[in-house]
Design an enzyme around this catalytic site. Structure first.
Site, PDB file in Angstrom:
ATOM      1  CG  HIS A 158      -1.593  -1.228   1.170  1.00 23.66           C
ATOM      2  ND1 HIS A 158      -1.088  -2.391   2.466  1.00 23.66           N
ATOM      3  CD2 HIS A 158      -2.516  -2.094   0.705  1.00 23.66           C
ATOM      4  CE1 HIS A 158      -1.791  -3.265   2.263  1.00 23.66           C
ATOM      5  NE2 HIS A 158      -2.564  -3.214   1.207  1.00 23.66           N
TER       6      HIS A 158
HETATM    7  S1  FES Z   1       1.667  -0.622   3.369  1.00 22.52           S
HETATM    8 FE1  FES Z   1       0.423  -1.952   3.592  1.00 22.52          FE
HETATM    9  S2  FES Z   1       1.512  -3.440   4.216  1.00 22.52           S
HETATM   10 FE2  FES Z   1       2.978  -2.119   3.920  1.00 22.52          FE
END
Ligand code: FES
Ligand code: HEM
Lengths: 195, 403
Positions: free
Chosen positions: A156
């Site tokens: 993410h």
């Molecule tokens: S940014 Fe969601 S797991 Fe690393």
């Protein structure tokens, strides 16, 4: 029928009082029984719930020894500790200065670089993104490192600097520093703070 | 009553034949149900297919990280018809969700969640939640890269809970991270939950039969002539639906068995490397998009769970007295906007969380909740419904005249 009428008629005030009392007593007994039964059931449930917690052998303090020879400045090594990767980085003088001078307002979870290392040259962090647990990229020279010279999480998009501190979310906290100790100049023990 | 002596003997002592006659034969059903009403029986049959193929798979599957991936490959290559059974189970999950999503949207369009069917609706949402848990844990079993990282990311959602989060995650996983204890318990639960679903489906049926099926007009049947017995009318219609459904199902199983799948999951799990692009199965994508659109860990998790749990509140958020969208000039277009918005969320969930996708995702997430918490309560006040016919018969007359 007749018997019932006589009985009701005969019921003195004293008996009526007793009836009220015994109703109160029954209510009380019912309450206590329910409470004791409930607490007992909850206690009986606990071993079942706790059986799902990590077992003794899973938890057993595991440690790994890492040979640091052959890691040049700017390079890293990844080892497995308790099922999770641990990032070891031998930082260049430039990287150390960069980490030490990182403005605190860039950091989402401000922490000084000095507090995160035992020797500035060696950074040791658990390679598990504190958002939802993916392994960030950046350990290999060919992998994307993000904008802060450290690591980039593919899941993410969290970004970490070369001290493992989070500079861009959604990760809320810095990469965790595991307990470790230098046994000598070229051996690192991960999993304990004592040699 | 049946004149078979044995049947009578049993039925006097255990009235299952009477029960089946009431539920499957005499059950009075509105005469105007359309094909959307097939999704219920189809979902039930799919649940059976999942349980039967699941049990046969479980006879060959090993829930241990050392063997899991190999045992699934063995099912595919060496076990007699193993490839068929697994492909049915794998695609069955996707078909199950297609049906249930249509089933849910149907309920939204025709207002089937409204009084007196609130509990029927709530039981449906419970089934939906249990299905999601079952499918999630099933997907972990083949122990490929997506299995492993999906398990890791989803269980880590619980670490967002303040203070006790990490303790809960360790409890769920049975260790510091996803590993052997996790796989073993996921298998146990994956085996168990579908039977729990069967139980809730039975309650769903009891609640359904209490007031009978809703229908496209949303008007309750007023006269016996507006109802027909379930058998033979709807048994035949359900069978026709089943034939078409199985045709499509078989086509996918035989000609495109990996259509819904993710090639990455044919790589064995590796706890050191996260795949560059991890995506959940398609049926979780809208919720995954909501998770990623909210730029805070706790907020994202709450948004994701909230998106499902808001369905529980639907009967009380929509206060309009009129059930069917047919008679609601404002709700009807907004329903379709909501469907479209859900599809957009699904598409966003499959894209990397950056740039334009992030912006669209945030908009769509906001709209999702706006629909439930603002539009629906507001519509109940400002919308002027069209005149609702007094009976199903009048509704059908009206429809005929319109044509
Ligand atoms: S940014 Fe969601 S797991 Fe690393
Ligand atoms: C609600 C019903 C069910 C759903 C939605 C469901 C869903 C799934 C999914 C998505 C997979 C992964 C398929 C893959 O990618 O290979 C799977 C695998 C599996 N399921 Fe189920 N399942 C259900 C019922 C059951 C039942 C009742 C059993 C056992 C009794 C079972 C046993 C298995 C086994 C052994 C596997 C691993 C083999 C494989 O991956 O194909 N399932 N399930």
């Amino acid at each position: 029928m007749l018997y019932k009428i006589i009985r009701e008629h005969d019921m003195t005030k004293k008996q009526a009082d007793q009836n009220v009392q015994s109703k109160e007593r029954r209510d009380f007994l019912q309450l206590v029984t329910t409470a004791v039964g409930g607490v007992g059931a909850a206690c009986a449930l606990w071993p079942l719930i706790d059986s799902m917690n990590p077992a003794a052998d899973t938890l057993a303090e595991s440690t790994v020894d890492v040979d640091l020879r052959g890691i040049e400045p700017g390079q890293g090594k990844t080892v497995l500790w308790q099922g999770s990767p641990v990032f070891i980085r031998r930082r260049t003088p430039d990287e150390i200065t960069y980490a030490q001078n990182m403005p605190m307002d860039t950091l989402l979870d401000p922490e000084r670089d000095e507090a995160r290392v035992k020797k500035p040259e060696w950074l040791v962090v658990v390679g598990v993104c504190t958002h939802l647990g993916c392994v960030p990229t950046g350990q290999k020279p060919t992998e994307p490192k993000g904008e802060y010279k450290g690591w980039l999480c593919p899941c993410h998009g969290s970004q970490f600097d070369i001290s493992g501190r989070v500079c861009r979310g959604p990760a809320p906290t810095n990469l965790q520093v595991p307990p470790y100790v230098f046994l000598d100049d070229h051996t690192l023990k991960i999993g304990t703070n004592e040699a | 009553m049946n004149n078979n002596k044995v049947v009578q003997w049993i039925d006097t002592r255990l009235p299952i034949f009477t029960f089946m006659r009431h539920a499957l034969k005499e059950y009075p059903t509105p005469k105007n149900l359309n094909f959307l009403w097939n999704t219920g029986s189809l979902a039930g049959i799919t649940l059976l297919i999942m349980i039967i193929t699941g049990i046969t798979l479980a006879m060959h599957y090993c829930p241990d990280p050392e063997d899991a991936f190999q045992s699934v490959e063995r099912i595919m290559r060496d076990v007699n018809y193993g490839w068929l059974i697994r492909y049915i189970h794998m695609n069955g999950a996707s078909f199950f969700f297609v049906l249930v999503y249509i089933h849910i949207f149907r309920g939204m369009y025709y207002g089937s969640y409204k009084s007196p069917r609130e509990l029927l609706w709530i039981l449906g949402v419970v089934i939906f939640l249990m299905m999601m848990a079952t499918a999630f844990m099933g997907y972990v079993l083949p122990w490929g890269q997506m299995s492993f990282w999906g398990a890791k990311v989803i269980t880590n959602l619980f670490s967002a809970i303040p203070i006790v989060g990490d303790t809960i995650v360790h409890w769920l996983l049975g260790g510091p991270t996803v590993g052997a204890p996790t796989l073993n318990r996921f298998f146990a639960l994956h085996y168990l939950l579908p039977f729990g679903i069967v139980a809730i489906v039975c309650l769903h049926m009891v609640a359904l039969h209490q007031f009978g099926s809703n229908n496209p007009s949303g008007v309750d049947p007023k006269h016996p002539s507006e109802q027909i017995p379930f058998h033979p009318y709807y048994t035949v219609k359900d069978l026709l639906g089943l034939s078409i459904y199985l045709f499509v199902f078989a086509f996918v199983v035989f000609f495109a068995p990996n259509f819904f799948g993710e090639p990455e999951n044919y790589n064995p799990a590796n706890s050191m490397v996260t795949p560059v692009h991890i995506v959940p199965e398609w049926y979780f994508l809208p919720f995954y998009a909501i998770l990623r659109s909210i730029p805070s860990k706790l907020g994202g998790v709450m948004g994701m769970f909230g998106a499902v749990f808001v369905l529980f509140l639907l009967p009380w958020l929509d206060r309009s007295r009129v059930r069917s969208a047919t008679f609601r000039p404002l709700y009807r277009p907004l329903f379709w906007v909501f469907v479209l918005n859900s599809i957009v969320l699904g598409w966003i969930g499959s894209q990397p969380p950056e740039g334009i996708y992030l912006i669209i995702g945030r908009g769509a997430t906001a709209y999702y909740f706006f629909h439930f918490f603002v539009l629906l309560p507001l519509l109940s006040v400002i919308e002027k419904p069209l005149p609702v016919p007094d009976s199903i018969t009048l509704y059908l007359d009206q429809k005929k005249r319109a044509v």
